[in-house]
Motif scaffolding. Sequence first.
Motif, PDB file in Angstrom:
ATOM      1  N   CYS A   1      -4.934   1.720  -1.459  1.00 60.46           N
ATOM      2  CA  CYS A   1      -5.612   1.304  -0.229  1.00 60.46           C
ATOM      3  C   CYS A   1      -6.690   0.286  -0.586  1.00 60.46           C
ATOM      4  O   CYS A   1      -7.633   0.608  -1.313  1.00 60.46           O
ATOM      5  CB  CYS A   1      -6.233   2.519   0.454  1.00 60.46           C
TER       6      CYS A   1
ATOM      7  N   CYS B   1      -2.197   3.338   4.385  1.00 58.37           N
ATOM      8  CA  CYS B   1      -3.091   3.975   3.408  1.00 58.37           C
ATOM      9  C   CYS B   1      -2.971   5.504   3.436  1.00 58.37           C
ATOM     10  O   CYS B   1      -3.470   6.184   2.533  1.00 58.37           O
ATOM     11  CB  CYS B   1      -4.554   3.614   3.694  1.00 58.37           C
TER      12      CYS B   1
ATOM     13  N   GLN C   1       0.829  -1.218   0.000  1.00 60.84           N
ATOM     14  CA  GLN C   1       0.000   0.000   0.000  1.00 60.84           C
ATOM     15  C   GLN C   1       0.859   1.262   0.000  1.00 60.84           C
ATOM     16  O   GLN C   1       0.520   2.252  -0.660  1.00 60.84           O
ATOM     17  CB  GLN C   1      -0.964  -0.014   1.190  1.00 60.84           C
TER      18      GLN C   1
ATOM     19  N   PRO D   1     -10.558   2.087  -0.408  1.00 60.24           N
ATOM     20  CA  PRO D   1     -10.518   2.011   1.064  1.00 60.24           C
ATOM     21  C   PRO D   1     -11.662   1.216   1.682  1.00 60.24           C
ATOM     22  O   PRO D   1     -11.491   0.614   2.749  1.00 60.24           O
ATOM     23  CB  PRO D   1     -10.587   3.486   1.493  1.00 60.24           C
TER      24      PRO D   1
ATOM     25  N   VAL E   1      -8.643   2.904   8.412  1.00 63.13           N
ATOM     26  CA  VAL E   1      -7.784   2.127   7.512  1.00 63.13           C
ATOM     27  C   VAL E   1      -6.401   2.023   8.151  1.00 63.13           C
ATOM     28  O   VAL E   1      -6.069   2.822   9.038  1.00 63.13           O
ATOM     29  CB  VAL E   1      -7.651   2.794   6.112  1.00 63.13           C
TER      30      VAL E   1
ATOM     31  N   CYS F   1      -5.315  -1.173  -4.977  1.00 66.17           N
ATOM     32  CA  CYS F   1      -3.984  -1.727  -5.269  1.00 66.17           C
ATOM     33  C   CYS F   1      -3.957  -2.537  -6.563  1.00 66.17           C
ATOM     34  O   CYS F   1      -2.907  -2.634  -7.197  1.00 66.17           O
ATOM     35  CB  CYS F   1      -3.516  -2.585  -4.101  1.00 66.17           C
TER      36      CYS F   1
ATOM     37  N   ILE G   1      -5.992  10.009   2.846  1.00 68.02           N
ATOM     38  CA  ILE G   1      -5.584   8.648   2.468  1.00 68.02           C
ATOM     39  C   ILE G   1      -5.573   8.483   0.941  1.00 68.02           C
ATOM     40  O   ILE G   1      -6.172   9.277   0.218  1.00 68.02           O
ATOM     41  CB  ILE G   1      -6.516   7.576   3.079  1.00 68.02           C
TER      42      ILE G   1
END
Length: 274
Positions: free
Chosen positions: A160, A192, A154, A165, A188, A227, A222
């Motif tokens: 994230c 992140c 990450q 997220p 999170v 990903c 964030i």
Amino acid sequence: MSGRMSRKHHHIKGAEVSCCAKYFLFGFNIIFWLLGAAFLSIGLWAWAEKGVLSNLSSITDLGGFDPVWLFIVVGGVMFILGFAGCIGALRENTFLLKFFSVFLGLIFFLELTAGILAFVFKDWIKDQLNLFINNNIKAYRDDIDLQNLIDFAQEYWLCCGAHGPDDWNQNIYFNCTGRNPSRESCGVPFSCCVKDPAEDVINTQCGYDVRHHGDLDRQKYIYTKGCVGQFEKWLQDNLIIVAGVFVGIALLQIFGICLAQNLVSDVKAIKAAW
């Protein structure tokens, strides 16, 4: 009679093992063997630290992927191949040399097949990667090595979750349900968080409550990209480097197979001459 003896002597003298091939293969495999031993040692040490070696049933306790498996499997294969190649080259043992070249050839074939299948079934691979990441998100707190691997991914790919997220809702510590007593609820992991260049120390609580904010507000705190998408983008941006690494590994494998087969041929020629 003396003419036949002379021809026989000449034939035996002409068939000899190439010292260059022999010791180059030995040196090639001693490095391979030492690297394998190092990987295997790291994996076994990590397992010992987790108590897995004293309680083998704990292997099945993890819900996600254990990165230590990678070290153990890769290290074990490298150790066996390196050992076979070293002893085979040093002792001119055709059985070990054939074992080394066949096994290395099999690995090369599997790598080639995997590469072709990954290209042909890239959408399926993408789905499997998504499933893999989500399964490991669920097990994030279960294993420190897995946790470090996810945090590294990450932070490196500035992402994230698998797709975003909200994938962290699948983890019992980070989900947003009202029944979740965790302080990390609706948050999170720190990996992140968008890093502040002015901060020297990592704020491990930077992701707390961040998913209570709307999508636009989240972007201040964030990474909001998943990903899977970021990994695909990274592959496209570094395609030449990634391809170069794979081609380099393939050439080393082919080179090792050729050296081993050349040595086998030399040994067979000497035995035939006698």
